[in-house]
Write a protein that holds these residues in place. Structure first.
Motif, PDB file in Angstrom:
ATOM      1  N   ASP A 142      34.937 -17.566  90.168  1.00 16.23           N
ATOM      2  CA  ASP A 142      33.579 -18.097  90.062  1.00 16.23           C
ATOM      3  C   ASP A 142      32.774 -17.642  91.271  1.00 16.23           C
ATOM      4  O   ASP A 142      33.267 -17.665  92.408  1.00 16.23           O
ATOM      5  CB  ASP A 142      33.619 -19.626  90.000  1.00 16.23           C
ATOM      6  CG  ASP A 142      32.303 -20.226  89.532  1.00 16.23           C
ATOM      7  OD1 ASP A 142      31.983 -20.094  88.333  1.00 16.23           O
ATOM      8  OD2 ASP A 142      31.590 -20.824  90.363  1.00 16.23           O
ATOM      9  N   LEU A 143      31.505 -17.229  91.027  1.00  9.39           N
ATOM     10  CA  LEU A 143      30.648 -16.720  92.092  1.00  9.39           C
ATOM     11  C   LEU A 143      29.228 -17.175  91.828  1.00  9.39           C
ATOM     12  O   LEU A 143      28.630 -16.819  90.814  1.00  9.39           O
ATOM     13  CB  LEU A 143      30.720 -15.186  92.130  1.00  9.39           C
ATOM     14  CG  LEU A 143      29.896 -14.489  93.211  1.00  9.39           C
ATOM     15  CD1 LEU A 143      30.489 -14.752  94.596  1.00  9.39           C
ATOM     16  CD2 LEU A 143      29.829 -12.989  92.940  1.00  9.39           C
ATOM     17  N   ARG A 144      28.645 -17.948  92.754  1.00 16.95           N
ATOM     18  CA  ARG A 144      27.305 -18.501  92.574  1.00 16.95           C
ATOM     19  C   ARG A 144      26.492 -18.283  93.843  1.00 16.95           C
ATOM     20  O   ARG A 144      26.926 -18.626  94.947  1.00 16.95           O
ATOM     21  CB  ARG A 144      27.371 -19.993  92.241  1.00 16.95           C
ATOM     22  CG  ARG A 144      28.092 -20.263  90.919  1.00 16.95           C
ATOM     23  CD  ARG A 144      28.396 -21.734  90.709  1.00 16.95           C
ATOM     24  NE  ARG A 144      29.316 -21.899  89.593  1.00 16.95           N
ATOM     25  CZ  ARG A 144      28.957 -22.284  88.363  1.00 16.95           C
ATOM     26  NH1 ARG A 144      27.691 -22.570  88.104  1.00 16.95           N
ATOM     27  NH2 ARG A 144      29.854 -22.394  87.404  1.00 16.95           N
ATOM     28  N   ALA A 145      25.291 -17.735  93.668  1.00 16.85           N
ATOM     29  CA  ALA A 145      24.438 -17.455  94.818  1.00 16.85           C
ATOM     30  C   ALA A 145      23.802 -18.717  95.375  1.00 16.85           C
ATOM     31  O   ALA A 145      23.417 -18.748  96.540  1.00 16.85           O
ATOM     32  CB  ALA A 145      23.356 -16.457  94.430  1.00 16.85           C
ATOM     33  N   SER A 146      23.689 -19.746  94.528  1.00 19.50           N
ATOM     34  CA  SER A 146      23.071 -20.994  94.971  1.00 19.50           C
ATOM     35  C   SER A 146      23.334 -22.069  93.926  1.00 19.50           C
ATOM     36  O   SER A 146      23.620 -21.762  92.760  1.00 19.50           O
ATOM     37  CB  SER A 146      21.557 -20.803  95.155  1.00 19.50           C
ATOM     38  OG  SER A 146      20.922 -22.029  95.492  1.00 19.50           O
ATOM     39  N   ASP A 147      23.262 -23.324  94.340  1.00 19.91           N
ATOM     40  CA  ASP A 147      23.320 -24.412  93.366  1.00 19.91           C
ATOM     41  C   ASP A 147      22.183 -24.257  92.368  1.00 19.91           C
ATOM     42  O   ASP A 147      21.084 -23.832  92.713  1.00 19.91           O
ATOM     43  CB  ASP A 147      23.202 -25.768  94.076  1.00 19.91           C
ATOM     44  CG  ASP A 147      24.478 -26.153  94.807  1.00 19.91           C
ATOM     45  OD1 ASP A 147      25.505 -25.492  94.591  1.00 19.91           O
ATOM     46  OD2 ASP A 147      24.435 -27.105  95.610  1.00 19.91           O
ATOM     47  N   GLY A 148      22.441 -24.606  91.135  1.00 17.82           N
ATOM     48  CA  GLY A 148      21.422 -24.509  90.107  1.00 17.82           C
ATOM     49  C   GLY A 148      21.519 -23.235  89.290  1.00 17.82           C
ATOM     50  O   GLY A 148      20.848 -23.111  88.263  1.00 17.82           O
ATOM     51  N   TYR A 149      22.339 -22.279  89.728  1.00 18.19           N
ATOM     52  CA  TYR A 149      22.533 -21.038  88.982  1.00 18.19           C
ATOM     53  C   TYR A 149      23.944 -20.994  88.400  1.00 18.19           C
ATOM     54  O   TYR A 149      24.897 -21.494  89.003  1.00 18.19           O
ATOM     55  CB  TYR A 149      22.328 -19.815  89.877  1.00 18.19           C
ATOM     56  CG  TYR A 149      20.894 -19.577  90.273  1.00 18.19           C
ATOM     57  CD1 TYR A 149      20.020 -18.924  89.413  1.00 18.19           C
ATOM     58  CD2 TYR A 149      20.413 -20.008  91.506  1.00 18.19           C
ATOM     59  CE1 TYR A 149      18.696 -18.701  89.774  1.00 18.19           C
ATOM     60  CE2 TYR A 149      19.096 -19.792  91.872  1.00 18.19           C
ATOM     61  CZ  TYR A 149      18.248 -19.140  91.000  1.00 18.19           C
ATOM     62  OH  TYR A 149      16.944 -18.926  91.368  1.00 18.19           O
ATOM     63  N   ASP A 150      24.056 -20.366  87.230  1.00 20.37           N
ATOM     64  CA  ASP A 150      25.375 -20.164  86.643  1.00 20.37           C
ATOM     65  C   ASP A 150      26.141 -19.108  87.427  1.00 20.37           C
ATOM     66  O   ASP A 150      25.583 -18.362  88.226  1.00 20.37           O
ATOM     67  CB  ASP A 150      25.245 -19.724  85.180  1.00 20.37           C
ATOM     68  CG  ASP A 150      24.701 -20.822  84.285  1.00 20.37           C
ATOM     69  OD1 ASP A 150      24.833 -22.007  84.660  1.00 20.37           O
ATOM     70  OD2 ASP A 150      24.128 -20.491  83.224  1.00 20.37           O
ATOM     71  N   SER A 151      27.419 -19.007  87.148  1.00 16.08           N
ATOM     72  CA  SER A 151      28.252 -18.020  87.817  1.00 16.08           C
ATOM     73  C   SER A 151      27.839 -16.612  87.420  1.00 16.08           C
ATOM     74  O   SER A 151      27.479 -16.344  86.274  1.00 16.08           O
ATOM     75  CB  SER A 151      29.723 -18.245  87.459  1.00 16.08           C
ATOM     76  OG  SER A 151      30.543 -17.256  88.044  1.00 16.08           O
TER      77      SER A 151
END
Length: 353
Positions: free
Chosen positions: A41-50
């Motif tokens: 799992d890789l997310r640039a910021s909270d609120g965005y999907d992986s």
């Protein structure tokens, strides 16, 4: 923490699957699943999907295809096909027996040791793989060419993986070993976007296999854009002479925003890249690869690359280092970042079919 993150971590805990989390300075995060030795799992910021495609039902059922970013062994036809032509993922490779051997504030290291049968020679090859995973700085804040472009508002997370592959001598049977073994790195992303492959010159990719020739492949001097849509799967390949060492993927998130994933890797034009299509066993040089499942296996594309291979008839070690940079934000800003990192081929990604 977003609902998606909560769901993944809760499921992994319920399934008794060990995992590690690395958190970026800007709020991004990546999750490493120890089973399979992959970044799940890789997310640039909270609120965005992986940015990565993953299948949590495969985690629950114990199937190998949980998604994410993984390392396999090539040539595919020699390690994943048996003498009867049946394709099977070797369980000793994936999920393997990966374990965390070191954990620090800066990252973690994992190891897997196994034996794989080389189909062409029936030789057993003893392998040891070690991965070091750490966060990577944002290249758009490190280089003068990007500093004045107004890209500081983009959300970012990136990582670096250094993977060593070692072969130790194992008696060959029934004939002396004469073949290759190389690292094959595979990053799965949700379908519906465009793979961007910068190339040296105008190059048409080689078809490794396909339900039919893909419809949405655009060639230009700067590279090739490949739209991963529709119901026909395919795998395309670029040789080492044409490969630049970067490959990217853009995907629309909503009316205003896009996602961008860029992978950086090393290319050796004089190296041996032994992965080959089923009908061309003597083919060498297949370096950068793109796979699309046609929506049949969950709806994903794969950004793949091969590393120069080792011979299996003698002990040896090779190390591969790669970086992944992930951005989300306003489409115009993501387009600018894509052009900076991938060149002129990036412009085609905002003019899809």
């Amino acid at each position: 923490m977003t609902d998606g993150v909560v769901c993944i971590e809760a499921l992994l805990k319920l399934a008794g699957q060990p995992y590690e989390v690395l958190r970026g300075a800007d709020g991004g995060r990546l999750l490493v699943l120890v089973k399979g030795g992959r970044i799940l799992d890789l997310r640039a910021s909270d609120g965005y999907d992986s940015a990565l495609w993953n299948d949590l039902s495969a985690v629950e059922s114990g199937e190998w295809n949980t998604g994410g970013d993984r390392t396999w062994i090539s040539p595919e036809m020699d390690y994943f096909m048996d003498e009867y032509g049946i394709y099977k993922v070797p369980s000793q490779l994936d999920p393997g027996n990966w374990e965390v051997i070191d954990r620090s504030q800066d990252g973690l290291s994992l190891r897997n040791e196994c034996h794989l049968r080389h189909r062409s020679t029936s030789a057993m090859t003893a392998l040891k793989m070690e991965k070091q995973i750490s966060l990577a700085a944002n290249p758009l804040t490190m280089n003068v060419s990007a500093l004045e472009r107004g890209l500081s508002a983009l959300h970012y997370i990136g990582y670096e993986v250094s993977t060593s592959l070692s072969i130790s001598a194992v008696p060959s049977f029934p004939q002396p070993a004469s073949g290759y073994c190389g690292q094959w790195t595979i990053l799965q992303v949700p379908a519906g976007g465009s793979v961007l492959v910068p190339t040296i010159g105008t190059v048409r990719p080689m078809t490794m296999f396909a339900d039919r020739e893909p419809d949405y492949v655009r060639l230009s001097e700067g590279g090739v854009s490949i739209h991963c849509i529709g119901s026909h799967g395919f795998k395309l390949s670029f040789d080492a002479l044409a490969s630049t060492g970067r490959i990217g993927y853009t995907r629309r998130l909503n009316e205003k925003e896009h996602s961008l994933v860029v992978r950086q890797f090393t290319v050796n034009p004089a190296g041996v890249y032994p992965d080959y299509p089923p009908d061309k066993p003597g083919c060498l040089g297949s370096c950068t690869q793109v796979y699309y499942d046609g929506g049949k296996l969950g709806g994903y594309a794969e950004l793949e690359y091969q590393s120069p291979a080792l011979r299996i008839d003698a002990p040896g070690t090779t190390t591969e280092r790669t970086q992944v940079f992930h951005y989300t934000g306003l489409s115009a800003s993501v387009a600018m970042a894509a052009e900076l990192l991938l060149g002129g081929v990036a412009a085609a990604s905002w003019n899809g079919p």
